[in-house]
Design an enzyme around this catalytic site. Structure first.
Site, PDB file in Angstrom:
ATOM      1  N   HIS A  35       4.726 -10.588 -32.380  1.00  0.00           N
ATOM      2  CA  HIS A  35       5.028  -9.493 -31.751  1.00  0.00           C
ATOM      3  C   HIS A  35       5.548  -9.702 -30.128  1.00  0.00           C
ATOM      4  O   HIS A  35       5.352  -8.973 -29.255  1.00  0.00           O
ATOM      5  CB  HIS A  35       4.252  -8.926 -31.010  1.00  0.00           C
ATOM      6  CG  HIS A  35       2.984  -7.164 -31.925  1.00  0.00           C
ATOM      7  ND1 HIS A  35       2.988  -6.155 -31.379  1.00  0.00           N
ATOM      8  CD2 HIS A  35       3.837  -6.952 -33.117  1.00  0.00           C
ATOM      9  CE1 HIS A  35       3.149  -5.684 -31.853  1.00  0.00           C
ATOM     10  NE2 HIS A  35       3.975  -6.281 -33.513  1.00  0.00           N
ATOM     11  N   HIS A  57      13.381  -3.736 -39.958  1.00  0.00           N
ATOM     12  CA  HIS A  57      11.453  -3.849 -39.319  1.00  0.00           C
ATOM     13  C   HIS A  57      11.588  -1.756 -39.610  1.00  0.00           C
ATOM     14  O   HIS A  57      12.571  -0.902 -39.884  1.00  0.00           O
ATOM     15  CB  HIS A  57      12.330  -3.553 -37.466  1.00  0.00           C
ATOM     16  CG  HIS A  57      10.619  -3.422 -37.324  1.00  0.00           C
ATOM     17  ND1 HIS A  57      10.999  -2.156 -35.776  1.00  0.00           N
ATOM     18  CD2 HIS A  57       9.484  -3.844 -36.590  1.00  0.00           C
ATOM     19  CE1 HIS A  57       9.731  -1.830 -35.020  1.00  0.00           C
ATOM     20  NE2 HIS A  57       8.395  -2.912 -35.760  1.00  0.00           N
TER      21      HIS A  57
END
Ligand code: MG
Length: 392
Positions: A201, A301
């Site tokens: 992340h 994504h």
């Protein structure tokens, strides 16, 4: 054919508000669906779509590139920020859906036809908090192993996990050992035939990202994702050169220019443009062409809603270097109620598209969407032990 309306339909799906974009034409029954979901910025995106609408009304929706150029280049500010990324993306996806429907063909046929028979999927195990792990037993790594075995039992041959915890810019061995123990447990549980991905992340500092990447290298990860901020591309490139593990990044990057820099630096082996933020299907196809010149893989994504997934799949069926699709199937139990999808998930953790449903092959049920109106997402806050602000 002319565009007569651009509508936004918000659907609160627990973790995020899905923003579905409907571009309506003057042809009876012909409209296109796009998605512009951007967590914690729902109202801003809807406002941006409203600001772009005057550029679209009365225009021919099949002039997609012309309209993309107008949305990006006119109004002076080059469609910066939320406009440039998400609002244009949502509208662009809907325009491609209209073009496919108007010609009666799936979008991937507009782009040269299918290059593969199916698309592989991966699931997400979660994780990311050391406290969760240590609440039970500091020596117990079975939780990650159990989750890994459960997802393999569902048929997936690949999964992603946040086995790297959040850390201060520099910390000692504890988080490194934690990550190593979690990944070792998962690898031991599922064996070498299953692909494991670890997502940071972009929370670690460049040095912590380097330390994590080095510690996890022996476990043969399929990829190691966002080891540090996307603003620190030279450091991502240094990590990619330091380990054999393929580095993946790009989900927060907008526009072909950001990806050009990423590719020129040879900073990663997998790029992850988000089709609902990078500039839509028009821009991701340009990015894919650029990546092809570097022989870099594509894994968009895709944690959002069903139109985002449909866009990713249509793109994937046409893009040679597309390797795998991120799959979300446990966000809300009524996901299948709000949409009709033309693709089928097979038991082997892969997806096929039987038939020739036109456009993106997804239809949104507006009446069902209306049952889940906008709600402010819960704040996702992260603080270090000393109270300083961290990355979520
Ligand atoms: Mg990620």
């Amino acid at each position: 054919m002319k565009i007569v309306a651009v509508e936004s339909h918000v659907c609160n799906a627990r973790m995020r508000n899905w923003i579905f974009v409907k571009v309506v034409t003057d042809q009876p029954g012909l409209w296109g669906w796009g998605e512009a979901t951007l967590e914690w910025h729902t109202r801003s995106v809807i406002g941006a779509i409203e600001d772009l609408t005057p550029l679209l009304i009365g225009q021919d929706p099949t002039r997609i590139e012309y309209l993309w150029q107008r949305m990006y280049r006119q109004h002076f500010w080059h469609g910066n920020g939320i406009v440039r990324g998400t609002a244009i993306s949502g509208i662009d996806i809907a325009l491609w859906d209209i073009l496919g429907k108007s010609l009666g063909v799936p979008c991937h046929k507009l782009w040269g036809g299918p290059v593969r028979d199916y698309i592989r999927l991966y699931s997400h195990l979660g994780g990311g908090k050391m406290e969760d792990f240590y609440q039970t037993d500091p020596t117990d790594s079975s939780r990650f192993a159990e989750l890994a075995l459960a997802t393999v039992a569902e048929g997936f041959t690949a999964f992603k996990t946040m086995a790297v915890p959040e850390t201060m810019p520099l910390e000692g061995l504890r988080p490194i050992h934690y990550a190593e123990k979690c990944v070792a447990a998962m690898r031991e549980a599922v064996g070498n035939d299953i692909d494991i991905m670890v997502d940071c992340h972009a929370r670690p500092s460049p040095r912590m990202g380097h330390l994590f990447a080095t510690a996890l290298e022996p476990y043969g990860l399929y990829w190691f994702e966002e080891p540090c901020w996307p603003e620190t591309l030279d450091d991502i490139a240094a990590i990619q050169r330091a380990v054999r593990t393929p580095i993946a990044t790009g989900e927060r990057m907008v526009g072909i220019w950001a990806f050009r820099e990423l590719l020129e630096k040879r900073a990663c082996s997998v790029i992850q443009p988000d089709i609902t933020h990078c500039g839509g299907l028009s821009e991701v196809r340009r990015i894919a062409a650029l990546a092809e010149a570097y022989r870099v893989s594509l894994a968009p994504h895709n944690p959002q809603g069903p139109v985002s997934t449909a866009a990713s799949l249509e793109f994937g069926f046409s893009a040679p270097s597309y390797i795998i699709c991120e799959s979300v199937h446990r966000d809300v139990p009524w996901r299948q109620d709000v949409c009709t999808e033309s693709y089928v998930v097979e038991a082997q953790g892969r997806i096929v598209r039987p038939g020739d449903a036109p456009g993106l092959g997804v239809e949104i049920n507006v009446a069902e969407v209306a049952k889940y109106p906008f709600q402010q997402e819960a704040p996702m806050e992260s603080f270090y032990a000393d109270g300083a602000v961290g990355d979520w």
